[in-house]
Design a protein around this motif. Structure first.
Motif, short mmCIF file in Angstrom:
data_model
loop_
_atom_site.label_atom_id
_atom_site.label_comp_id
_atom_site.label_asym_id
_atom_site.label_seq_id
_atom_site.Cartn_x
_atom_site.Cartn_y
_atom_site.Cartn_z
N PHE A 79 4.45 30.33 -12.15
CA PHE A 79 3.16 29.32 -12.00
C PHE A 79 3.65 27.89 -11.87
N GLN A 80 4.80 27.68 -12.53
CA GLN A 80 5.29 26.10 -12.71
C GLN A 80 6.04 25.75 -11.16
N THR A 81 6.47 26.84 -10.69
CA THR A 81 6.92 26.70 -9.30
C THR A 81 5.98 26.41 -8.13
N LEU A 82 4.87 27.22 -8.45
CA LEU A 82 3.83 27.02 -7.30
C LEU A 82 3.40 25.58 -7.50
N GLU B 299 8.17 35.38 -16.73
CA GLU B 299 8.59 35.31 -15.36
C GLU B 299 7.07 34.78 -14.66
N GLN B 300 6.07 35.14 -15.47
CA GLN B 300 4.74 34.68 -14.71
C GLN B 300 4.77 33.35 -14.89
N PRO C 208 -3.19 36.83 -2.10
CA PRO C 208 -3.16 37.53 -3.30
C PRO C 208 -1.44 37.71 -3.57
N MET C 209 -0.91 37.52 -4.85
CA MET C 209 0.20 38.01 -5.26
C MET C 209 0.14 38.60 -6.65
N ARG C 210 1.10 39.35 -7.09
CA ARG C 210 1.27 39.96 -8.48
C ARG C 210 2.10 38.93 -9.37
#
Ligand SMILES: Nc1ncnc2c1ncn2[C@@H]1O[C@H](COP(=O)(O)OP(=O)(O)OP(=O)(O)O)[C@@H](O)[C@H]1O
Ligand SMILES: [Mg+2]
Length: 238
Positions: A170-173, A165-166, A120-122
């Protein structure tokens, strides 16, 4: 299916909630999932391997409101975690393990037994920076046990607002090939009220929290997404 245990086959899923960072939603996600699987008539063992014992405390506070087919086992240490998981896997259809936010031996041991590790991560960069450490831990456990261990990042405490930021996280993951579960747990009072009031999310009324039904619907999306990964339907998302 074995009617006594609710087990469908010999390889019963062990789901491990892991993060190297504290307070990202592991215990909440573990509790929500265990409540949905037990409500679907599957026997569940919830193993509380966090020395702070959040789930054992929830069970104590809940008393008879803990579903009959949900067993919560507390007091688990690095010495007892593997036997506790293996023993639970012979008795119940699902084993869900909640860890403390640390990459310690207990976490490595639990991961070595996992069918699915949920991270899990915020939607915060500080959380995202830690995900790689859990993935590395999973990769090491997979090498040690000479088998693939599946994992998914789960966005927890999500808000409807999709911030820059989100999107960046998402793109980085995605660029790193780190699979993300296609359902997120939204930030809702119902999810923290379960711990405060005790009992399950299904017991919450409009007087306890605003709109418990929307929290139930959201939690169901999460449980379905996890079940799909376990049955192989979610693998295209990887
Ligand atoms: N989806 C959510 N909506 C509202 N509150 C949440 C949600 N998820 C978690 N919380 C709250 O955030 C705090 C941290 O959540 P939780 O205890 O599940 O995280 P954790 O990763 O298990 O933490 P720790 O590392 O301390 O074990 C708790 O107060 C919890 O009630
Ligand atoms: Mg916790």
């Amino acid at each position: 299916m074995d009617e006594r245990t609710g087990k469908e086959d010999a390889s019963m899923p062990v789901i491990v909630l892991c993060s190297t960072k504290g307070g990202v939603g592991k215990s909440t996600t573990a509790l929500v999932l265990s409540q949905f699987f037990s409500a679907a008539d599957r026997a569940v063992t919830l193993i509380d391997a966090d020395p702070n014992q959040p789930l054992a405390t929830w069970a104590k506070r809940s008393g008879e409101r803990v579903p009959a087919n949900l067993t919560v086992i507390g007091g688990i240490t690095e010495e007892t975690i593997i036997d506790a998981i293996d023993d639970a896997a012979t008795r119940t259809a699902y084993v869900i393990v909640d860890l403390e936010g640390s990459a310690n031996l207990t976490a490595a041991s639990a991961i070595s037994r996992a069918d699915l590790v949920l991270i899990p991560m915020r939607g915060k960069q500080l959380d995202a920076d830690q995900v790689g450490k859990v993935v590395a831990l999973v990769d090491r456990a997979a090498k040690l046990s000479r088998r693939a261990i599946d994992y998914r990042v789960v966005f927890s405490m999500a808000t409807a607002l999709n911030t820059k930021e989100q999107r960046h996280i998402f793109q980085t993951l995605e660029a790193k090939g780190i699979p993300v579960l296609p359902a997120r747990l939204m930030e809702k009072a119902a999810f923290s009220a379960m711990f405060q009031i005790g009992g399950t999310i299904f017991d919450l009324t409009d007087e306890d929290v605003s709109n418990p039904k929307s929290a139930i619907a959201n939690a169901k999306e999460l449980a379905v997404a996890v079940a799909n990964v376990l049955t192989g339907k979610g693998r295209e998302a990887a």
